[in-house]
Motif scaffolding. Structure first.
Motif, PDB file in Angstrom:
ATOM      1  N   ASP A  97      20.457  -0.768  35.299  1.00  0.00           N
ATOM      2  CA  ASP A  97      19.407  -1.506  36.012  1.00  0.00           C
ATOM      3  C   ASP A  97      18.028  -0.934  35.692  1.00  0.00           C
ATOM      4  N   GLU A  98      17.953   0.380  35.549  1.00  0.00           N
ATOM      5  CA  GLU A  98      16.679   1.009  35.211  1.00  0.00           C
ATOM      6  C   GLU A  98      16.243   0.656  33.792  1.00  0.00           C
ATOM      7  N   ASP A 150      14.652  -2.634  34.094  1.00  0.00           N
ATOM      8  CA  ASP A 150      13.301  -2.481  34.647  1.00  0.00           C
ATOM      9  C   ASP A 150      12.327  -2.034  33.559  1.00  0.00           C
ATOM     10  N   THR A 187      11.574  -4.902  31.290  1.00  0.00           N
ATOM     11  CA  THR A 187      10.630  -5.839  31.910  1.00  0.00           C
ATOM     12  C   THR A 187       9.197  -5.338  31.775  1.00  0.00           C
ATOM     13  N   LYS A 222       9.367   6.500  32.384  1.00  0.00           N
ATOM     14  CA  LYS A 222      10.638   5.824  32.660  1.00  0.00           C
ATOM     15  C   LYS A 222      11.695   6.261  31.651  1.00  0.00           C
TER      16      LYS A 222
END
Length: 232
Positions: free
Chosen positions: A15-16, A19, A22, A56
């Protein structure tokens, strides 16, 4: 760490990755908008936000290393984690190239962007890279080998678009010498989009490896060697 906890951790990491992807899509979109409109404030924002993408990557990589150290995953689980590390490195580079486009905008003194009224290839390239990156991320999350392979093939389209852009900008320079600086900057922006397309292809290649243990690039190399042997 139980297997259930391991799978939960891997799902959270995936999921990260989405992210992070995105953030990269937004960066590409904003970078092109800043360039086309000579929006210096937006360009500065993109440069600053590149640090968010970098952080990130570090955070996700640290979590992957932690899982490997604590759980010592094997087989498909290990492939997934190693693929994630490779994929986030590609996403980080995509963020870097969006930031590079923003830097081109900041360094450009051209404010007359009328060149884009006659040539929309740069926007087509940007739209194509965004769609391809979305599909690459979907194939990663859903483990869709077919979509990953299709997206890999489609990423080659960016190379053709860049060649088209390059030729059109050279012609534009010949016909309108006063726009040499802007046309050159446009070529540099197109080059970054071309590299982004190549990085998306690499993400798809790694996704196929994650799912099957096979590499698209190895398959292409084997086919090339076979053809060379036939021709020789």
């Amino acid at each position: 760490m139980t297997r259930e906890v391991l799978y939960t951790k891997i799902a959270e990491i995936e999921d990260e990755v989405l992210d992070m992807g995105t953030l990269c899509i937004d960066a590409i979109d904003e970078a092109i908008e800043a360039f086309k409109n000579h929006d210096l404030e937006l360009a500065k924002k993109i440069r600053e936000n590149d640090d968010v993408i970098d952080v990130k990557e570090i955070e996700i990589e640290e979590k992957c290393v932690s899982i490997i150290a604590l759980q010592q995953p094997v087989a498909s689980d290990l492939r997934t984690i190693l693929s994630v590390i490779k994929i986030i490195s590609k996403l980080e580079k995509i963020g870097d190239h969006a930031s590079r486009i923003a830097k081109i905008t900041l360094n450009s003194e051209d404010t007359d962007m009328s060149i884009f009224k006659n040539n929309e290839t740069i926007q087509v390239m940007a739209d194509c890279t965004k769609l391809l990156l979305k599909d690459a991320l979907i194939s990663f999350k859903t483990r869709n080998e077919n979509l990953a392979r299709k997206t890999y093939k489609k990423s080659k389209k960016i190379d053709k678009l860049f060649n088209e852009l390059y030729r059109s900008m050279l012609s534009y320079i010949i016909e309108n010498p006063k726009y040499t600086s802007l046309a050159t900057s446009t070529i540099f922006v197109g080059e970054s989009l071309k590299i982004i397309g190549d990085l998306i292809g690499s993400i798809c290649d790694r996704t196929v490896y994650m799912i099957t243990g096979e590499r698209i690039k190895e398959e292409e190399l084997e086919k090339k060697i076979q053809l060379d042997n036939i021709n020789n």
